[in-house]
Design a protein around this motif. Structure first.
Motif, PDB file in Angstrom:
ATOM      1  N   VAL A  62       0.830  -1.200   0.000  1.00 50.96           N
ATOM      2  CA  VAL A  62       0.000   0.000   0.000  1.00 50.96           C
ATOM      3  C   VAL A  62       0.870   1.257   0.000  1.00 50.96           C
ATOM      4  CG1 VAL A  62      -1.786   1.270   1.224  1.00 50.96           C
ATOM      5  CG2 VAL A  62      -1.843  -1.234   1.194  1.00 50.96           C
ATOM      6  N   LEU A  65      -3.823   5.478   0.251  1.00 49.57           N
ATOM      7  CA  LEU A  65      -4.988   4.932   0.959  1.00 49.57           C
ATOM      8  C   LEU A  65      -5.996   6.046   1.147  1.00 49.57           C
ATOM      9  CD1 LEU A  65      -6.365   2.663   2.682  1.00 49.57           C
ATOM     10  CD2 LEU A  65      -4.950   3.428   4.593  1.00 49.57           C
ATOM     11  N   VAL A  75      -7.014   1.699  -2.402  1.00 49.93           N
ATOM     12  CA  VAL A  75      -5.577   1.731  -2.160  1.00 49.93           C
ATOM     13  C   VAL A  75      -4.848   1.876  -3.485  1.00 49.93           C
ATOM     14  CG1 VAL A  75      -5.733   0.320  -0.073  1.00 49.93           C
ATOM     15  CG2 VAL A  75      -5.337  -0.793  -2.270  1.00 49.93           C
ATOM     16  N   GLY A 382      -2.223   1.185   5.997  1.00 54.55           N
ATOM     17  CA  GLY A 382      -1.587   0.563   4.846  1.00 54.55           C
ATOM     18  C   GLY A 382      -0.133   0.247   5.132  1.00 54.55           C
ATOM     19  N   LEU A 398      -2.809  -4.729   4.704  1.00 57.90           N
ATOM     20  CA  LEU A 398      -3.769  -3.719   5.151  1.00 57.90           C
ATOM     21  C   LEU A 398      -4.372  -4.191   6.465  1.00 57.90           C
ATOM     22  CD1 LEU A 398      -5.365  -1.069   4.417  1.00 57.90           C
ATOM     23  CD2 LEU A 398      -7.116  -2.579   3.462  1.00 57.90           C
TER      24      LEU A 398
END
Length: 521
Positions: A62, A65, A75, A382, A398
């Protein structure tokens, strides 16, 4: 084509395994803030039989986000894609639905859902991405702003955007480190100082609703986190390295210069709000450097190295109104190497922001890079460590942080006073222990402003706490402290304070950056 991404070079060899007692109390922290894994690579947590895994091949590293208007979040990932996810508020999240919305992005390091569109900062531009025909797949990519320098150096990251209260979009631009060869030939060359960087490298930029790209402030090294406070003022985090003694939080405003000198390569540009820099000191204590260098602005908050993380990342404002616990209106700052999150209380003294940072929650599965608050007040986190050292068993994923409803005994606020500090607690404290000066210790220190990497704590002094006055309701303690110093970090350990039931503080340490001492009341 595989894009080599090295977001966090300041974390390569900085001892990620170091754990400090005041920041690692995960078993107790989980009583108050519970971590829910939505998708975690290499995690060993047990899942229900009907758990819906991520689609095959989706590596959820990630890098951006954002929370959408409905039950979905989105994401951005290192591969250059945007994915929407539904079912993420479920507990457990056993049926998450994934949809790929966009692809072919160049190193997205932020994501914002705004005006029914996604805004993402790519390496060379700020882009608006929309779904025009309603099929949940992007079909329009519009350039919102561009015009900053890209020499080809791997470290020239671009972060954001984040939104202020006036509708402006903000981005931050990483400095290029150790430019060589052809990269030097393609950079702006400041005639006075001799620094060489791509245009606006190390700057914070504002993009207006009309699409105007405005350089605002300079002196950034690795500004991977930015966000607004409750008043809509913009802040960014920076990471220890050359010119940066330790991780920091800064208030972004026009004409401010923070610390990284090579960003001054762009001050010859006619749009630069910073001018007339004749020389830059090197190797002075930060308070002395400010005297020698009038344009130098101190951090709002210093994060003492290893005590409060090793690589600061994202900023999230708690706008939940109490749904996320007792810290509404405060900022939360992500931490990469120690896979944790810190908390920041800010106040204004003589019109300038300063404040304290506190440990908050450790124990995430990997490096914390991005955070966003859900509609229910919980925090989406993330994760990605990109192969560098970070605590945790996973390399990306996540997670979601949920308040259990139980309030921890914490120092909620730490305010500067003319004769010391005032502490506000989340719950009433025991008068006997809180009124005893021996329940506290305090010291102060600063850092070197230097072109070398980082800085140790210097000019350290122990401070005497002469008196501790407890309010009638037990929620506040006024500490009378001898020897407080402006422009120094003041480290507090309230190790002896107890709650009315005899319980200790969840986290005993606080670190206040005292840029200005208030006048006598």
């Amino acid at each position: 084509m595989v894009v080599r991404v090295l977001w966090m070079t300041c974390m390569l060899v900085l001892g990620a395994s170091v754990v400090t007692p005041q920041t690692m109390n995960a078993a107790d922290e989980s009583d108050y803030y519970r971590i829910v894994s939505i998708e975690v690579a290499e995690a060993s947590d047990s899942r229900s039989a009907n758990w819906q895994p991520a689609p095959d091949g989706l590596v959820l590293e990630v890098s951006g986000l954002t929370v959408m208007d409905d039950s979905r979040i989105a994401v951005a990932i290192r591969k250059g894609e945007i994915w929407t996810m539904d079912g993420v508020y479920d507990d457990p999240p056993s049926n998450v639905k994934y949809e790929k919305f966009a692809s072919a992005l160049h190193e997205p390091l932020g994501l914002l859902w705004h005006n029914d569109s996604f805004y993402v900062t790519q390496r060379s531009e700020l882009t608006r991405i929309r779904d025009r025909d309603g099929d949940h797949v992007a079909d329009e990519y519009l350039t919102v702003a561009k015009g900053w320098g890209v020499t080809g150096h791997y470290h020239e990251y671009a972060y954001g955007p984040k939104l202020d209260h006036e509708g402006n979009l903000w981005i931050t631009l990483n400095i290029g480190l150790g430019l060589k060869g052809d990269q030097l030939a393609r950079t702006v060359k400041n005639k006075t100082l001799g620094y060489r960087q791509g245009l606006w490298r190390g700057w914070g930029m504002k993009v207006t609703a009309d699409g105007d790209l405005i350089p605002v402030c300079a002196g950034m090294r690795s500004p991977s986190g930015l966000g607004a406070n409750a008043d809509g003022q913009m802040f960014y985090t920076d990471q220890q390295g050359n010119w940066v003694g330790t991780n920091t939080l800064h208030h972004m405003r026009s004409g401010a210069f923070f610390h990284h000198a090579e960003s001054l390569a762009s001050i010859d540009h006619p749009e630069s709000p910073i001018t007339d820099v004749a020389s830059v000191p090197d190797g002075l204590p930060f308070p002395d450097a400010m005297k020698a260098f009038p344009q130098l602005v101190p951090p709002v908050v210093w994060f003492p190295y290893k005590k409060m993380g090793q690589s600061a990342t994202d900023i999230m404002l708690d706008e939940s109104g109490g749904k996320f616990g007792p810290f509404a209106g405060q900022l939360f700052v992500g931490e990469f190497t120690q896979a944790s999150i810190h908390r920041v209380f800010l106040e204004q003294v003589n019109g300038e922001y300063q404040g304290a940072c506190f440990p908050f929650r450790s124990g995430f599965a990997s490096a914390v890079l991005r955070m966003a608050q859900g509609h229910d007040g919980s925090m989406f986190v993330g994760l990605t460590n990109r192969g560098w050292s970070s605590l945790g068993a996973a390399s990306y994923g996540l997670q979601r942080l949920v308040w259990t409803g139980e309030t921890p005994l914490e120092i909620k606020e730490m305010r500067a006073k003319h004769d010391g500090f005032e502490l506000t607690f989340t719950k009433p404290v025991d008068v006997k222990t809180a009124a005893d000066p021996a329940s506290y210790t305090m010291s102060s220190y600063t850092y070197l402003y230097q072109s070398s990497y980082g800085s140790d704590e210097i000019q350290t002094q122990s401070l005497a706490i002469r008196e501790a006055r407890v309010s009638e309701d037990g929620l506040r303690v006024h500490l009378v402290v001898d020897g407080c110093r402006e422009k120094f970090v003041h480290e507090l350990n309230a190790i002896g304070v107890r709650g009315r039931g005899g319980d200790p503080l969840l986290h005993t340490h606080a670190y206040y950056t005292l840029n200005q001492i208030p006048a006598s009341e």
